[in-house]
Design a protein around this motif. Sequence first.
Motif, PDB file in Angstrom:
ATOM      1  N   ALA A   2       0.993  -1.330   0.186  1.00 40.19           N
ATOM      2  CA  ALA A   2      -0.080  -0.260   0.184  1.00 40.19           C
ATOM      3  C   ALA A   2       0.746   1.123   0.016  1.00 40.19           C
ATOM      4  CB  ALA A   2      -1.286   0.052   1.136  1.00 40.19           C
ATOM      5  N   GLY A   3       0.582   2.028  -0.847  1.00 37.53           N
ATOM      6  CA  GLY A   3       0.990   3.558  -0.831  1.00 37.53           C
ATOM      7  C   GLY A   3      -0.032   4.699  -0.072  1.00 37.53           C
ATOM      8  N   ILE A   4       0.887   5.810   0.991  1.00 38.55           N
ATOM      9  CA  ILE A   4       0.006   6.550   0.672  1.00 38.55           C
ATOM     10  C   ILE A   4       0.244   7.938  -0.163  1.00 38.55           C
ATOM     11  CG2 ILE A   4      -0.621   8.161   3.172  1.00 38.55           C
ATOM     12  CD1 ILE A   4       0.012   5.211   4.433  1.00 38.55           C
ATOM     13  N   GLY A   5      -0.813   8.764  -0.451  1.00 37.78           N
ATOM     14  CA  GLY A   5      -0.471  10.619  -1.376  1.00 37.78           C
ATOM     15  C   GLY A   5      -1.257  11.218   0.002  1.00 37.78           C
ATOM     16  N   LEU A   6      -0.081  12.475  -0.191  1.00 41.86           N
ATOM     17  CA  LEU A   6      -1.285  13.286   0.507  1.00 41.86           C
ATOM     18  C   LEU A   6      -0.839  14.410   0.008  1.00 41.86           C
ATOM     19  CD1 LEU A   6       0.614  13.076   4.830  1.00 41.86           C
ATOM     20  CD2 LEU A   6      -1.983  12.221   3.703  1.00 41.86           C
ATOM     21  N   HIS A   7      -1.936  15.400   0.309  1.00 42.18           N
ATOM     22  CA  HIS A   7      -1.813  16.634  -0.759  1.00 42.18           C
ATOM     23  C   HIS A   7      -2.569  17.170  -0.009  1.00 42.18           C
ATOM     24  CE1 HIS A   7      -1.298  19.726  -4.144  1.00 42.18           C
ATOM     25  NE2 HIS A   7      -2.588  20.281  -3.960  1.00 42.18           N
ATOM     26  N   ALA A   8      -2.704  19.400   0.315  1.00 38.93           N
ATOM     27  CA  ALA A   8      -3.751  19.766   0.780  1.00 38.93           C
ATOM     28  C   ALA A   8      -4.047  20.875  -0.182  1.00 38.93           C
ATOM     29  CB  ALA A   8      -3.061  20.796   1.951  1.00 38.93           C
ATOM     30  N   LEU A  11       0.257  11.748  -6.794  1.00 38.48           N
ATOM     31  CA  LEU A  11       0.740  11.147  -5.686  1.00 38.48           C
ATOM     32  C   LEU A  11       0.936  10.049  -4.657  1.00 38.48           C
ATOM     33  CD1 LEU A  11       0.632  14.926  -3.681  1.00 38.48           C
ATOM     34  CD2 LEU A  11       2.433  13.984  -5.140  1.00 38.48           C
ATOM     35  N   GLU A  12       0.063   9.359  -4.682  1.00 41.72           N
ATOM     36  CA  GLU A  12      -0.455   7.962  -4.369  1.00 41.72           C
ATOM     37  C   GLU A  12       0.388   7.339  -5.460  1.00 41.72           C
ATOM     38  OE1 GLU A  12      -1.787   3.716  -4.272  1.00 41.72           O
ATOM     39  OE2 GLU A  12      -2.514   4.744  -4.901  1.00 41.72           O
ATOM     40  N   ARG A  13      -0.019   6.988  -6.779  1.00 45.87           N
ATOM     41  CA  ARG A  13       0.005   5.953  -7.854  1.00 45.87           C
ATOM     42  C   ARG A  13       2.285   6.580  -8.005  1.00 45.87           C
ATOM     43  NH1 ARG A  13      -3.157   8.285 -12.720  1.00 45.87           N
ATOM     44  NH2 ARG A  13      -5.150   8.578 -12.345  1.00 45.87           N
ATOM     45  N   LEU A  14       2.504   7.823  -7.126  1.00 46.31           N
ATOM     46  CA  LEU A  14       3.582   8.300  -7.527  1.00 46.31           C
ATOM     47  C   LEU A  14       4.149   6.758  -6.728  1.00 46.31           C
ATOM     48  CD1 LEU A  14       4.560  11.580  -8.205  1.00 46.31           C
ATOM     49  CD2 LEU A  14       4.274   9.887  -9.715  1.00 46.31           C
ATOM     50  N   CYS A  15       4.110   6.069  -5.363  1.00 47.41           N
ATOM     51  CA  CYS A  15       4.408   5.628  -4.451  1.00 47.41           C
ATOM     52  C   CYS A  15       5.687   4.161  -5.310  1.00 47.41           C
ATOM     53  CB  CYS A  15       3.889   4.945  -3.335  1.00 47.41           C
ATOM     54  SG  CYS A  15       2.872   6.092  -2.303  1.00 47.41           S
ATOM     55  N   ARG A  16       4.678   3.285  -6.134  1.00 51.10           N
ATOM     56  CA  ARG A  16       4.772   2.269  -6.992  1.00 51.10           C
ATOM     57  C   ARG A  16       6.840   2.650  -8.154  1.00 51.10           C
ATOM     58  NH1 ARG A  16       1.340  -1.745  -8.439  1.00 51.10           N
ATOM     59  NH2 ARG A  16       1.698  -2.644  -6.004  1.00 51.10           N
ATOM     60  N   PRO A  17       6.871   3.824  -8.560  1.00 42.51           N
ATOM     61  CA  PRO A  17       8.041   3.781  -9.156  1.00 42.51           C
ATOM     62  C   PRO A  17       9.029   4.635  -8.448  1.00 42.51           C
ATOM     63  CG  PRO A  17       5.938   5.431  -9.788  1.00 42.51           C
ATOM     64  CD  PRO A  17       5.388   4.454  -8.923  1.00 42.51           C
ATOM     65  N   ALA A  74       7.021   4.607   0.784  1.00 47.69           N
ATOM     66  CA  ALA A  74       5.475   4.253   1.282  1.00 47.69           C
ATOM     67  C   ALA A  74       4.394   5.231   1.148  1.00 47.69           C
ATOM     68  CB  ALA A  74       5.401   3.571   2.622  1.00 47.69           C
ATOM     69  N   LEU A  75       5.111   6.700   1.512  1.00 48.06           N
ATOM     70  CA  LEU A  75       4.335   7.710   1.437  1.00 48.06           C
ATOM     71  C   LEU A  75       4.838   8.878   0.330  1.00 48.06           C
ATOM     72  CD1 LEU A  75       2.444   9.425   3.252  1.00 48.06           C
ATOM     73  CD2 LEU A  75       4.304   9.801   5.485  1.00 48.06           C
ATOM     74  N   VAL A  76       3.694   9.580  -0.754  1.00 47.51           N
ATOM     75  CA  VAL A  76       4.611  11.000  -0.797  1.00 47.51           C
ATOM     76  C   VAL A  76       3.233  11.793  -0.566  1.00 47.51           C
ATOM     77  CG1 VAL A  76       4.302  11.715  -3.089  1.00 47.51           C
ATOM     78  CG2 VAL A  76       5.054   8.875  -2.457  1.00 47.51           C
TER      79      VAL A  76
END
Length: 159
Positions: free
Chosen positions: A71-77, A106-112, A116-118
Amino acid sequence: SEYRQRVTEAVFKYGGTIDKFIGDGVMAVFAHPTAGPDDSASAVKCGLELSASLEQWTKERLGLGKTAIDAGIGLHAGAVIGGVLESGGHAEFTVFGDAVNVAERLERLCRPLQAALVVSQDVLQDVPGFNASANWKWKDAAELEGRRGKLKLAYLPRC
């Protein structure tokens, strides 16, 4: 159900709201229904704790001969619009807007990035002492699919 329980506990612990589960994905919102000065910090703390929890759970699962959790996590404000969306016979409350789209990308960037967190620069600006809390890597000019321009971000590599 174990995955959802871990995610829900972490999000609620830091004052977030679960907007929806999308397959094995989760959309959580902080600053809803009203924004506060510590919302980005709460989201980052949640992301750090959740990524550590999922990493530990993956180790436990592998020790039992089960599959790993990836699992990856993407955070944006940013600003979002909340409301009830209706489509035929189905209505649901949700948030939508550009900030939601950026967080998902941003979450999609976790794999490339093998992360774990972007976290986007918009979140970084809201959290004093951000880089003191983890082993962050920085990317000054990330391109997001379907968007113009580049975004500065930080990411936490998988262990």
